[in-house]
Design a protein around this motif. Sequence first.
Motif, mmCIF file in Angstrom:
data_model
loop_
_atom_site.group_PDB
_atom_site.id
_atom_site.type_symbol
_atom_site.label_atom_id
_atom_site.label_comp_id
_atom_site.label_asym_id
_atom_site.label_seq_id
_atom_site.Cartn_x
_atom_site.Cartn_y
_atom_site.Cartn_z
ATOM 1 N N LEU A 98 0.856 -1.197 0.000
ATOM 2 C CA LEU A 98 0.000 0.000 0.000
ATOM 3 C C LEU A 98 0.886 1.239 0.000
ATOM 4 O O LEU A 98 1.871 1.327 0.722
ATOM 5 N N ASP A 99 0.503 2.206 -0.792
ATOM 6 C CA ASP A 99 1.434 3.228 -1.245
ATOM 7 C C ASP A 99 1.869 4.228 -0.201
ATOM 8 O O ASP A 99 3.051 4.557 -0.080
ATOM 9 N N PHE A 100 0.912 4.786 0.545
ATOM 10 C CA PHE A 100 1.313 5.792 1.522
ATOM 11 C C PHE A 100 0.231 5.842 2.600
ATOM 12 O O PHE A 100 -0.714 5.056 2.586
ATOM 13 N N PHE A 101 0.346 6.781 3.512
ATOM 14 C CA PHE A 101 -0.464 6.694 4.730
ATOM 15 C C PHE A 101 -1.968 6.747 4.487
ATOM 16 O O PHE A 101 -2.736 6.125 5.205
ATOM 17 N N LEU A 102 -2.387 7.478 3.445
ATOM 18 C CA LEU A 102 -3.830 7.563 3.211
ATOM 19 C C LEU A 102 -4.422 6.204 2.851
ATOM 20 O O LEU A 102 -5.574 5.910 3.172
ATOM 21 N N ASP A 103 -3.635 5.372 2.181
ATOM 22 C CA ASP A 103 -4.092 4.011 1.871
ATOM 23 C C ASP A 103 -3.773 3.045 3.011
ATOM 24 O O ASP A 103 -4.629 2.292 3.448
ATOM 25 N N ARG A 104 -2.513 3.104 3.424
ATOM 26 C CA ARG A 104 -2.054 2.132 4.418
ATOM 27 C C ARG A 104 -2.823 2.237 5.721
ATOM 28 O O ARG A 104 -3.088 1.232 6.390
ATOM 29 N N TYR A 105 -3.156 3.470 6.098
ATOM 30 C CA TYR A 105 -3.766 3.666 7.415
ATOM 31 C C TYR A 105 -5.222 4.088 7.333
ATOM 32 O O TYR A 105 -5.753 4.690 8.268
ATOM 33 N N VAL A 106 -5.885 3.759 6.232
ATOM 34 C CA VAL A 106 -7.286 4.157 6.111
ATOM 35 C C VAL A 106 -8.125 3.546 7.236
ATOM 36 O O VAL A 106 -8.991 4.204 7.817
ATOM 37 N N ASP A 107 -7.859 2.309 7.582
ATOM 38 C CA ASP A 107 -8.583 1.683 8.689
ATOM 39 C C ASP A 107 -8.180 2.296 10.029
ATOM 40 O O ASP A 107 -8.997 2.420 10.937
ATOM 41 N N ALA A 108 -6.909 2.647 10.128
ATOM 42 C CA ALA A 108 -6.436 3.245 11.377
ATOM 43 C C ALA A 108 -7.146 4.564 11.649
ATOM 44 O O ALA A 108 -7.573 4.833 12.784
ATOM 45 N N TYR A 109 -7.315 5.396 10.624
ATOM 46 C CA TYR A 109 -8.020 6.672 10.815
ATOM 47 C C TYR A 109 -9.471 6.417 11.253
ATOM 48 O O TYR A 109 -10.003 7.096 12.114
ATOM 49 N N ARG A 110 -10.078 5.443 10.626
ATOM 50 C CA ARG A 110 -11.452 5.110 10.952
ATOM 51 C C ARG A 110 -11.582 4.607 12.404
ATOM 52 O O ARG A 110 -12.472 5.028 13.146
ATOM 53 N N LEU A 111 -10.669 3.734 12.791
ATOM 54 C CA LEU A 111 -10.741 3.163 14.141
ATOM 55 C C LEU A 111 -10.316 4.172 15.201
ATOM 56 O O LEU A 111 -10.812 4.143 16.336
ATOM 57 N N GLU A 112 -9.408 5.051 14.838
ATOM 58 C CA GLU A 112 -9.030 6.150 15.724
ATOM 59 C C GLU A 112 -10.261 6.999 16.029
ATOM 60 O O GLU A 112 -10.549 7.325 17.191
ATOM 61 N N LEU A 113 -11.007 7.323 14.992
ATOM 62 C CA LEU A 113 -12.219 8.124 15.183
ATOM 63 C C LEU A 113 -13.220 7.383 16.075
ATOM 64 O O LEU A 113 -13.845 7.992 16.964
ATOM 65 N N SER A 114 -13.362 6.086 15.853
ATOM 66 C CA SER A 114 -14.285 5.301 16.684
ATOM 67 C C SER A 114 -13.887 5.343 18.149
ATOM 68 O O SER A 114 -14.736 5.483 19.036
ATOM 69 N N ALA A 115 -12.586 5.200 18.395
ATOM 70 C CA ALA A 115 -12.116 5.235 19.785
ATOM 71 C C ALA A 115 -12.394 6.608 20.391
ATOM 72 O O ALA A 115 -12.798 6.728 21.563
ATOM 73 N N PHE A 116 -12.186 7.638 19.593
ATOM 74 C CA PHE A 116 -12.453 8.994 20.067
ATOM 75 C C PHE A 116 -13.943 9.178 20.381
ATOM 76 O O PHE A 116 -14.311 9.714 21.431
#
Lengths: 327, 327, 327, 327
Positions: free
Chosen positions: B270-288
């Motif tokens: 996966l090319d860069f953070f927007l792709d690689r961490y798309v789930d991470a951003y989503r789960l970060e928001l959920s935790a928040f």
Amino acid sequence: MIRFAVIGAGRIGQVHARAVASHPQAELALICDPFEDNAKKLAGQYGVPYVLEADEVFASNVDAVIIGSPTPLHVEHILGAVRAGKRVLCEKPVALDLAEAERCRDELGAEADRVMIGFNRRFDPTFADVHARVAAGEIGELQQFTVISRDPAAPPAGYVAGSGGIFRDMTIHDFDMVRHFLGDIVEVSAFGSNSLPEIAEAGDFDQAVVVLRAADGRVGTIVNSRTCVYGYDQRMEAFGSAGALTADNLTSTAVRKASADVTEARGPILDFFLDRYVDAYRLELSAFIDAVLADGSVVPNVHDGVEALKVADAATVSAKEGRPVKL
Amino acid sequence: MIRFAVIGAGRIGQVHARAVASHPQAELALICDPFEDNAKKLAGQYGVPYVLEADEVFASNVDAVIIGSPTPLHVEHILGAVRAGKRVLCEKPVALDLAEAERCRDELGAEADRVMIGFNRRFDPTFADVHARVAAGEIGELQQFTVISRDPAAPPAGYVAGSGGIFRDMTIHDFDMVRHFLGDIVEVSAFGSNSLPEIAEAGDFDQAVVVLRAADGRVGTIVNSRTCVYGYDQRMEAFGSAGALTADNLTSTAVRKASADVTEARGPILDFFLDRYVDAYRLELSAFIDAVLADGSVVPNVHDGVEALKVADAATVSAKEGRPVKL
Amino acid sequence: MIRFAVIGAGRIGQVHARAVASHPQAELALICDPFEDNAKKLAGQYGVPYVLEADEVFASNVDAVIIGSPTPLHVEHILGAVRAGKRVLCEKPVALDLAEAERCRDELGAEADRVMIGFNRRFDPTFADVHARVAAGEIGELQQFTVISRDPAAPPAGYVAGSGGIFRDMTIHDFDMVRHFLGDIVEVSAFGSNSLPEIAEAGDFDQAVVVLRAADGRVGTIVNSRTCVYGYDQRMEAFGSAGALTADNLTSTAVRKASADVTEARGPILDFFLDRYVDAYRLELSAFIDAVLADGSVVPNVHDGVEALKVADAATVSAKEGRPVKL
Amino acid sequence: MIRFAVIGAGRIGQVHARAVASHPQAELALICDPFEDNAKKLAGQYGVPYVLEADEVFASNVDAVIIGSPTPLHVEHILGAVRAGKRVLCEKPVALDLAEAERCRDELGAEADRVMIGFNRRFDPTFADVHARVAAGEIGELQQFTVISRDPAAPPAGYVAGSGGIFRDMTIHDFDMVRHFLGDIVEVSAFGSNSLPEIAEAGDFDQAVVVLRAADGRVGTIVNSRTCVYGYDQRMEAFGSAGALTADNLTSTAVRKASADVTEARGPILDFFLDRYVDAYRLELSAFIDAVLADGSVVPNVHDGVEALKVADAATVSAKEGRPVKL
């Protein structure tokens, strides 16, 4: 020390000679090949005598004979060696013709159990590990068994013409393997196809799928090709009620590459049987030597050779006539 | 439904806006960016209003603010939002300057626990799985921890000049990760090098190795590069008394290739953070969101942001002066 | 045929004896060990004579001597053999003490190039493949080099006490490998830690991270542990401008398992150096024999042995004093 | 915006409703299910109205209808929706009965090209990548195609009894996939077996191997099982003159484990179709929406649905009668 003669100084004879020479309980004592140049060269490599006639081998004082002569001579050489009191390890197949193989088996009688047939893949550490773990119950009841077996490059059309066809010449190893895992086969359905016009013209298939029904109803599947651009593709998968064991191809190193084009890329797989099965040949010899020292029977033996030929014959008929063939 | 404003309509703001818009318990209510074109475009995408000034966000009726403004504005925006009674999720780092970050923390007081700092990698499913399994004792006592973190391509030299240097700008994610696994860091030894002359001329390193000593004596290691021809190389390995857990790179498909050149070859990672961490951003928001709904504290928070900055500062000094720096 | 004596009939001597016995251009001619039982047993295995004193080896008609005696005797045996006109392959390290190793090098003079030091890992097919492909430019400019090297189980604390410490005893192989890839080392920063109280009490570290700066500024990293529950963890990664080459651990078969608990699960990795590096020992001997037949110099030689010891000494100081040490 | 109704509020209807709700060009407008509780619940989740009768859907102002009703109602719902001028995406199979499916196709006439049948696996990113790369010639001429497809757990025997049998119910996806890769099928040989007595008693097979001959002579192979202890085993391999592309199973993270028992061990594969094919459902919908917006035809359509059913029927006969069946 067991004294060995090797009949046949060709490629496969050389493999066996080397295995014998480096085995601590074996002594390479004699080479036999009707082509004196071949015999002389291989014998010279190990500093041992050579003869041109198989009869001289039988008359010699060797304990065991490894037969790597052309297939049409296998039965004659097996019978000659056994009658002379030698233990025998003979390359597969027993014969090109099932009737001939059965005659061999019948003439051998009780000795058929003591003549090893070189289905070397049973001794490959990777395949043997799958078999041992299946036998130990690691994946529960074995339910499905699949073999993928592809050669790197097709033999010359001339060879193919006299080979007995893909099922007797190439798939026979896989038939033995399916029998090794699933037991006796009762029905064979074979499906040939061609990617190589020259093989088609020689009257043979160069690709095949074979479905085998075992006596207990389980089904085995074989996928074959005479050519494979990425090398000698030798895999299998045993699927059971508690899991699956998959045998992958082997590479010569454990290096992975990442670049702009690929990631996790391995290098080429081992090229062909002399490389891929070098350990199998060595371990096959060890198993044979153990049996000789114990004066006992061996597996796989002439019975296994006959059974694999029966399956190959059935597959040949099945693919030609487009119907399942019962055994 | 929690009503969100997003400050900053740039690349990272867009990621957050999308995550908010598709979260069942969140409502995207307001976009803020001083560049009207940007604000208008992003707001238009979701059919929501926009404002140009952060103060208008603070005065609005939103419940929570996601801060994706330029780093120099983070502290001002955090404090403004918190004073207005909003919950805050702010992108890393808290500030470019440790003193500024500490001032933020001190002014926040007890509220510092309730402001989330966007160390999104903690929420990546693969890394989170490693962490959870380590915490569950699956590899016994964690003894060594190694992070490999390489960006696909270096930012422009102009960006680098104002970035605070590789350790504050890039490695800070890895510092947070090492703290996440090993706890507080007491000593940092950093080793920079350069493969890119333009970065060297801008006064920064583009490659680095950092060794971190945790309070309990364990050692973590980070290997960084600003460039990586095979993509966004994001791996880690946790080694313990009962085993190891390794996080590999992710690819977009599960296809392997064998050809004349390679075997087992995967496609690009996966090319860069927007792709690689798309789930991470989503789960970060959920935790928040979970923390907002529970009116509770969050992790990682401003304290974690300050601690990571301390480590980054120490690494900067260490690499420059060629000596370990204690914290 | 090159006639070999092996000094030292212990574990490593047995490995060398077997490699010599099965090499087509080598003849195992003499075994030497002060413990007659050991000498007799190993000599008996190959049907060759044995002696108790190294001087008898030097006085014999062998062409080459493999030294597998205890480290404190290495220098004496190297010098004795070389003075007697023998070619020498000596196990690592040259000496426990750098001064002693340097004395050896100085006394050898031009002969130091012709004495091979047994950094066998350079000959491991997997590592050698990485090195060859890096040298061929397959990954562009090599920029970062990382070694993970963990032993399956720690030696007894008694052994550790006399071993010179983890850096001289264990990491020295990795130091040689980093030099092999990055060239001469100018600065060493070592970080020790302990997971095993008994090793800590013996005054040594059982885990370590070492960062090495090469003369051209590139950085190498080594991660070590004296224990590893999953076996002999021997990996490396070369990262360059055009890609990366990673050397994985080796397993004895290519079987993968899927079950209710795991998928893609491989079996154990090769257990320890006698298994993992069996090919390396064989290929090391071949390289040595080639050099003997060509009457030429060898690599790695006594200079490499001295350089690795320098790095080990520097690491020992660095870890103890908590500072980088320049060479 | 395209306005969608979803007929059927069961498990698959929920998947489609979610996909519609989160697609930027789609609007979920109506839910239909004869069980009011189901309809109400799903409609409530998205704040949309619901109806109990399909006729009310056809009379509504929606643009498109997704049919997830029980298979016996598919044809009625397809025809009703199309006659009302709606675009249709219908779950597979078109019908349980080939004659019924053919009637549907015939009544649709030219519209049959515009009704999408939900062979969602064609849209799976991993399988689609294999297909695209084969189509692009990356492995030369495609010669052999193999599918392994195993469900994690068998449905209840009661379901099996009314399912039309394993070939119409489960293998039909694989038949479509083989057609997708090899083109039209001219002969089918199917081999069923049983590992589950309750399925055998219900008159069905729970394991099967199917060999398919394409019109151009190429051979495809399918291996099926209704149970698989390690999860939803969904793989394929395309073998060609220039290489092979293999689609592996997917896991939820990229974590590997090494312990005393295993190395390189991955976690469980994605559990079942709702997880494994979540992207496929989403991309299927996107392809459908693109076709609606372009007012064009779709693939796979009713013709593909009919063809897959023909193969399933032939396989059912073949397995029962133990002979190849020509189409």
